[in-house]
Design a protein around this motif. Structure first.
Motif, mmCIF file in Angstrom:
data_model
loop_
_atom_site.group_PDB
_atom_site.id
_atom_site.type_symbol
_atom_site.label_atom_id
_atom_site.label_comp_id
_atom_site.label_asym_id
_atom_site.label_seq_id
_atom_site.Cartn_x
_atom_site.Cartn_y
_atom_site.Cartn_z
ATOM 1 N N TYR A 25 -4.707 7.358 -0.910
ATOM 2 C CA TYR A 25 -4.649 5.966 -0.435
ATOM 3 C C TYR A 25 -4.646 5.065 -1.666
ATOM 4 O O TYR A 25 -5.510 5.202 -2.540
ATOM 5 C CB TYR A 25 -5.846 5.617 0.447
ATOM 6 C CG TYR A 25 -6.060 6.559 1.609
ATOM 7 C CD1 TYR A 25 -5.172 6.579 2.677
ATOM 8 C CD2 TYR A 25 -7.138 7.444 1.621
ATOM 9 C CE1 TYR A 25 -5.359 7.462 3.736
ATOM 10 C CE2 TYR A 25 -7.336 8.309 2.670
ATOM 11 C CZ TYR A 25 -6.446 8.322 3.734
ATOM 12 O OH TYR A 25 -6.610 9.204 4.781
ATOM 13 N N VAL B 187 -3.204 0.953 -3.462
ATOM 14 C CA VAL B 187 -2.603 -0.391 -3.332
ATOM 15 C C VAL B 187 -2.114 -0.811 -4.712
ATOM 16 O O VAL B 187 -2.821 -0.618 -5.722
ATOM 17 C CB VAL B 187 -3.620 -1.437 -2.809
ATOM 18 C CG1 VAL B 187 -2.949 -2.811 -2.711
ATOM 19 C CG2 VAL B 187 -4.179 -1.027 -1.477
ATOM 20 N N LEU C 78 -7.687 -5.400 4.313
ATOM 21 C CA LEU C 78 -6.774 -6.216 3.513
ATOM 22 C C LEU C 78 -5.580 -6.727 4.315
ATOM 23 O O LEU C 78 -5.043 -6.025 5.183
ATOM 24 C CB LEU C 78 -6.270 -5.430 2.310
ATOM 25 C CG LEU C 78 -7.251 -5.210 1.160
ATOM 26 C CD1 LEU C 78 -6.614 -4.350 0.072
ATOM 27 C CD2 LEU C 78 -7.710 -6.550 0.571
ATOM 28 N N GLU C 79 -5.186 -7.961 3.984
ATOM 29 C CA GLU C 79 -4.005 -8.583 4.577
ATOM 30 C C GLU C 79 -3.094 -9.074 3.460
ATOM 31 O O GLU C 79 -3.528 -9.200 2.305
ATOM 32 C CB GLU C 79 -4.423 -9.762 5.469
ATOM 33 C CG GLU C 79 -5.296 -9.349 6.638
ATOM 34 C CD GLU C 79 -5.775 -10.553 7.442
ATOM 35 O OE1 GLU C 79 -5.559 -11.696 6.973
ATOM 36 O OE2 GLU C 79 -6.359 -10.340 8.517
ATOM 37 N N PHE D 153 3.567 -0.598 3.784
ATOM 38 C CA PHE D 153 3.135 0.739 3.359
ATOM 39 C C PHE D 153 4.338 1.615 3.016
ATOM 40 O O PHE D 153 5.354 1.620 3.728
ATOM 41 C CB PHE D 153 2.310 1.395 4.468
ATOM 42 C CG PHE D 153 1.796 2.759 4.122
ATOM 43 C CD1 PHE D 153 0.637 2.910 3.381
ATOM 44 C CD2 PHE D 153 2.506 3.902 4.509
ATOM 45 C CE1 PHE D 153 0.172 4.185 3.046
ATOM 46 C CE2 PHE D 153 2.042 5.168 4.180
ATOM 47 C CZ PHE D 153 0.866 5.310 3.446
ATOM 48 N N LEU E 223 -8.362 -0.742 2.898
ATOM 49 C CA LEU E 223 -6.971 -0.845 3.359
ATOM 50 C C LEU E 223 -6.879 -1.399 4.783
ATOM 51 O O LEU E 223 -5.912 -2.082 5.127
ATOM 52 C CB LEU E 223 -6.300 0.530 3.294
ATOM 53 C CG LEU E 223 -5.859 0.991 1.904
ATOM 54 C CD1 LEU E 223 -5.365 2.436 1.937
ATOM 55 C CD2 LEU E 223 -4.762 0.090 1.357
ATOM 56 N N ARG E 224 -7.865 -1.136 5.607
ATOM 57 C CA ARG E 224 -7.844 -1.632 6.994
ATOM 58 C C ARG E 224 -8.202 -3.118 7.089
ATOM 59 O O ARG E 224 -7.841 -3.778 8.058
ATOM 60 C CB ARG E 224 -8.808 -0.799 7.844
ATOM 61 C CG ARG E 224 -8.308 0.614 8.084
ATOM 62 C CD ARG E 224 -9.333 1.467 8.805
ATOM 63 N NE ARG E 224 -8.809 2.803 9.075
ATOM 64 C CZ ARG E 224 -9.540 3.800 9.582
ATOM 65 N NH1 ARG E 224 -10.840 3.617 9.854
ATOM 66 N NH2 ARG E 224 -8.980 4.987 9.801
ATOM 67 N N ALA F 187 0.854 -1.194 0.000
ATOM 68 C CA ALA F 187 0.000 0.000 0.000
ATOM 69 C C ALA F 187 0.888 1.241 0.000
ATOM 70 O O ALA F 187 2.039 1.206 0.451
ATOM 71 C CB ALA F 187 -0.911 -0.011 1.216
ATOM 72 N N THR G 93 -3.309 0.262 7.689
ATOM 73 C CA THR G 93 -3.370 -0.983 6.937
ATOM 74 C C THR G 93 -2.422 -2.045 7.494
ATOM 75 O O THR G 93 -1.421 -1.722 8.141
ATOM 76 C CB THR G 93 -3.030 -0.722 5.446
ATOM 77 O OG1 THR G 93 -3.162 -1.934 4.722
ATOM 78 C CG2 THR G 93 -1.594 -0.216 5.303
ATOM 79 N N LYS G 94 -2.754 -3.306 7.218
ATOM 80 C CA LYS G 94 -1.894 -4.426 7.613
ATOM 81 C C LYS G 94 -0.861 -4.738 6.524
ATOM 82 O O LYS G 94 0.036 -5.551 6.744
ATOM 83 C CB LYS G 94 -2.746 -5.679 7.875
ATOM 84 C CG LYS G 94 -3.795 -5.512 8.966
ATOM 85 C CD LYS G 94 -4.573 -6.817 9.159
ATOM 86 C CE LYS G 94 -5.680 -6.662 10.192
ATOM 87 N NZ LYS G 94 -6.810 -5.866 9.691
ATOM 88 N N ASN H 175 -0.941 6.898 6.157
ATOM 89 C CA ASN H 175 -1.281 5.487 6.396
ATOM 90 C C ASN H 175 -2.568 5.420 7.218
ATOM 91 O O ASN H 175 -2.604 5.877 8.369
ATOM 92 C CB ASN H 175 -0.148 4.790 7.144
ATOM 93 C CG ASN H 175 -0.376 3.275 7.266
ATOM 94 O OD1 ASN H 175 -1.495 2.782 7.079
ATOM 95 N ND2 ASN H 175 0.682 2.559 7.577
#
Length: 361
Positions: free
Chosen positions: A297, A299, A343-344, A254, A340-341, A242, A250-251, A247
């Motif tokens: 933001y 990805v 997604l892994e 980044f 984004l929060r 990402a 997110t996991k 930020n």
């Protein structure tokens, strides 16, 4: 001669007296015999009535047990024991009556017959009670055997939870090969520049929706791409790191955009289709800081990771500006933050032009 006549008369009187005495004696004996017969007959009738009453009572109890489906073998045994006890008592009474009559020779044959009849009646009653008991046992056992499968079924049904009884239906995405490689798939189903975007996540063995929104794709929709085609690449691709101006939590790995951040899209450059920091890169390379709305933001979509020149570069998921893109996938800012929060690492994106195409992946 006169004396002889007197003797004859006297003898005749004696004979007459003896005959009368004998008749009186026989009459008394006959009366006693008749009384004994009546007593025995009354006793036999009384015994028979008692047995019939007991049997009727037993039949009513058995019918009640059959209707209630209860297993009352204890009561059957008690009734049988009581009948046996009554039979023994009656036998003793018959024996006492027989003993009293046995002292009189004229009544001996009748007394023996009464005793035999009493014993036979008692034996018959006991035999009937035993047969009735066997019949009751068979009926009760039959009811128990017949009830067992139903009881098991009821027990099984009561123990089963709603999820066990009716398995939840799985979405189409769960039937894909892609679903075996990852726990998160973002499906993008486009019609022209418009797209329906859904994030699917797997919890245990169940797939469900974690996010659903509308967005945009390339100016010429989804299809096979090349550098400058203005299309969003068709197919399934893993998601990379990402990036953005901040930020959101997110996991994913980044990267923060700086004033010197570039995505190289020059097919003649050895750094083609990579993030680079520098003062300048040839067109059509993107200076990321020049797009503060779209790249607030974002990805990376891992397309053309082999970096084949002219095959296409710089495909991202990013914030929408309200219109089509140059080949990226865009969605509203709030939905982008949420995405984004959630997604892994090892998440995938699947770009198609109809729902039916999803099964092919």
């Amino acid at each position: 001669m006169k004396k002889l006549s007197i003797l004859l008369i006297f003898g005749m009187l004696l004979l007459s007296l003896a005959a009368c005495t004998h008749e009186v004696h026989e009459s008394a004996v006959d009366n006693k015999s008749s009384k004994n017969k009546k007593a025995v007959q009354i006793h036999n009738e009384s015994s028979k009535l008692m047995q019939e009453s007991t049997q009727k009572s037993q039949v009513k109890k058995n019918e009640k047990k059959k209707e209630d489906g209860s297993n009352d073998q204890g009561d059957v045994k008690k009734v049988t024991h009581k009948n046996k006890k009554d039979s023994v008592t009656k036998g003793k009474q018959s024996n006492n009556s027989t003993n009293e009559s046995a002292s009189k020779p004229a009544n001996t044959p009748q007394t023996n017959n009464s005793e035999v009849e009493s014993k036979n009646a008692s034996s018959s009653a006991t035999s009937e009670n035993l047969k009735q008991e066997e019949s009751n046992k068979k009926e009760i056992e039959g009811q128990s055997v017949n009830a067992t499968p139903q009881q098991k079924t009821v027990s099984k049904s009561s123990n089963e939870s709603p999820q066990q009884a009716t398995a939840p239906s799985q979405p189409v995405i769960a039937e894909t090969k892609l679903a075996k490689q990852t726990n998160q798939i973002l499906t993008v189903v486009a019609s022209g520049i418009h797209a329906h975007i859904t994030l699917w996540t797997k919890n245990g063995d169940i797939w469900g929706k974690a996010l659903e929104t509308n967005g945009f794709v390339g100016k010429y929709g989804i299809g096979h791409v090349h550098e400058g085609s203005m299309k969003t690449p068709y197919g399934a691709y893993s998601l990379g790191f990402a990036f953005g101006t901040s930020n959101p939590g997110t996991k994913l790995p980044f990267r923060l955009i700086t004033p010197t951040s570039w995505w190289v899209e020059d097919s003649n450059d050895s750094k083609y289709n990579t993030w680079q920091e520098g003062d300048h890169f040839n067109k059509p390379s993107e200076h990321l800081a020049d797009y503060p709305v779209q790249y607030e933001y974002a990805v990376v979509i891992n397309y053309n990771t082999a970096r084949t020149p002219w095959a296409g570069s710089g495909f991202f998921i990013h914030v929408s500006n309200g219109s089509y893109t140059a080949g990226c996938v865009s969605l509203p800012e709030s939905q982008m933050v949420q995405l984004l929060r959630i997604l892994e690492p090892n998440a995938y994106i699947l770009n198609v032009t109809s729902e039916s195409m999803i099964k092919g992946f």
